[in-house]
Design an enzyme around this catalytic site. Sequence first.
Site, PDB file in Angstrom:
ATOM      1  N   ARG A 190      84.581 -52.889 -19.769  1.00 14.79           N
ATOM      2  CA  ARG A 190      85.320 -52.937 -18.502  1.00 14.79           C
ATOM      3  C   ARG A 190      86.574 -53.789 -18.568  1.00 14.79           C
ATOM      4  NH1 ARG A 190      79.611 -54.181 -15.452  1.00 14.79           N
ATOM      5  NH2 ARG A 190      78.543 -52.423 -16.414  1.00 14.79           N
ATOM      6  N   LEU A 212      76.421 -49.915 -19.235  1.00 14.35           N
ATOM      7  CA  LEU A 212      76.732 -50.302 -20.616  1.00 14.35           C
ATOM      8  C   LEU A 212      78.181 -50.009 -21.001  1.00 14.35           C
ATOM      9  CD1 LEU A 212      73.498 -49.163 -22.511  1.00 14.35           C
ATOM     10  CD2 LEU A 212      73.963 -51.339 -21.369  1.00 14.35           C
ATOM     11  N   SER A 234      66.819 -59.883 -11.390  1.00 14.67           N
ATOM     12  CA  SER A 234      67.573 -60.514 -12.476  1.00 14.67           C
ATOM     13  C   SER A 234      69.064 -60.670 -12.179  1.00 14.67           C
ATOM     14  CB  SER A 234      67.421 -59.688 -13.769  1.00 14.67           C
ATOM     15  OG  SER A 234      67.942 -58.382 -13.590  1.00 14.67           O
ATOM     16  N   TRP A 253      71.888 -62.375  -9.950  1.00 19.31           N
ATOM     17  CA  TRP A 253      72.329 -62.677 -11.311  1.00 19.31           C
ATOM     18  C   TRP A 253      71.776 -64.034 -11.716  1.00 19.31           C
ATOM     19  CZ3 TRP A 253      74.394 -58.768 -13.819  1.00 19.31           C
ATOM     20  CH2 TRP A 253      75.062 -57.773 -13.106  1.00 19.31           C
ATOM     21  N   GLU A 313      71.377 -55.610 -26.088  1.00 18.95           N
ATOM     22  CA  GLU A 313      71.377 -56.356 -24.824  1.00 18.95           C
ATOM     23  C   GLU A 313      70.017 -56.404 -24.144  1.00 18.95           C
ATOM     24  OE1 GLU A 313      74.448 -55.551 -22.050  1.00 18.95           O
ATOM     25  OE2 GLU A 313      76.066 -55.899 -23.482  1.00 18.95           O
ATOM     26  N   GLY A 357      65.740 -54.982 -23.554  1.00 24.73           N
ATOM     27  CA  GLY A 357      65.136 -56.200 -23.015  1.00 24.73           C
ATOM     28  C   GLY A 357      64.305 -56.929 -24.037  1.00 24.73           C
ATOM     29  N   GLU A 380      98.619 -58.950 -45.404  1.00 20.61           N
ATOM     30  CA  GLU A 380      99.461 -59.386 -46.518  1.00 20.61           C
ATOM     31  C   GLU A 380     100.795 -58.648 -46.526  1.00 20.61           C
ATOM     32  OE1 GLU A 380      95.235 -58.946 -48.323  1.00 20.61           O
ATOM     33  OE2 GLU A 380      96.350 -58.250 -46.553  1.00 20.61           O
ATOM     34  N   ALA A 408      70.679 -63.144 -21.224  1.00 18.27           N
ATOM     35  CA  ALA A 408      70.935 -64.189 -20.230  1.00 18.27           C
ATOM     36  C   ALA A 408      69.589 -64.621 -19.672  1.00 18.27           C
ATOM     37  CB  ALA A 408      71.835 -63.671 -19.117  1.00 18.27           C
TER      38      ALA A 408
END
Length: 370
Positions: A209, A206, A170, A172, A298, A300, A54, A156
């Site tokens: 980047r 973790l 895993s 990718w 993230e 598991g 503002e 994912a």
Amino acid sequence: MIDPTALWQSVFELAERGRFSTSPNPRVGALVVADDGQILGEGFHERAGGPHAEVTALKAAGAAARNATLLVNLEPCASYGRTPPCTDAIIAAGVKRVLCSIEDPDLRTAGRGVRRLLEGGVEVDLGAYAAEARRLNEAFLVSVRDRRPFVHVKWAASLDGKIATATGASKWITGEDARADSMLLREEHDAVLVGAGTVLADDPQLTRRLGRNRSIVPHRRIVLDGALHLSASRRVFDAFAGEIWLATARRANDPLLAPFRERGVRVESLPAGDGTAVDLDALLGLLYKLEVRSLLVEGGGRTAWTFLKAGLVDRVTAYVAPRLIGGLSAPSAVGGPGFATLDGAIRLGDVETARVGEDVRISARVRPPA
């Protein structure tokens, strides 16, 4: 012809510019608009301690702000914090009307901003594009309301819900575009957390980047290991920017914790919850006191289940790849014993979908129990 939709779209686009920088403050955009719809000034909140949206918009408008209308997606603050109250600046500028999307739940403002403006002779209309405003600042709103960080669980997985093969492979499952998109979530959230199982399986770092985050809240990487299955030699405990935490139910004087402290890890010995698990309420309460307003979980699968079962998840995001992995022993995105009945299962709402490369991102709000 005045197009209010276009004006409000501009407000939200301005607010979105603070996505990676405003925490622990909310994202706010503001426009000063003449009666004919001409934009006289605009602003957004960039960083805690910096000018509020503002004030920036009023400064850009200058004398033209007198008798103009101010559009803002969150109630203007009415107290001294890191900066003076915006309500005083609005009244001093001679603004005749404020259109505001939602009330600020922070008790220092909650309703006081509106009352102060009304007392100063400013008309106030509350409620325009309220749903969009709540979505934009969902992390801030939840953290203020519940006095804990907003918890966002991300994973994912393949189309059949597997986060790895039966042998643990895993990398990718999803493509490069989806992985880059998910890294933006790390930039957006104040802290990221994984369980010991994920560290054992993937040995992640973790880290952020992309260099997008500019908030005053230091990045915290948190490993949840109640019984202490991990050794201090894991890569996640290497020194990087920000802080690395080990959250454990082991006693603070346990000699097994010494190697972690020697590496510069912040060891938090917290009360035990279920068995040897860490009391998640205690962990989230501690993070809140340190101005952590959003936590990205993230993995598991067991960690995701622990947060979900405790009723501490506010949003889930899944990156789904067009693959079928199969396997009865292949881990799923959400592990644990699961719910015994469909009636007990967690329901999601406000589902958002988007194509990201060859994959699909699905994000949804966790609905409170009926």
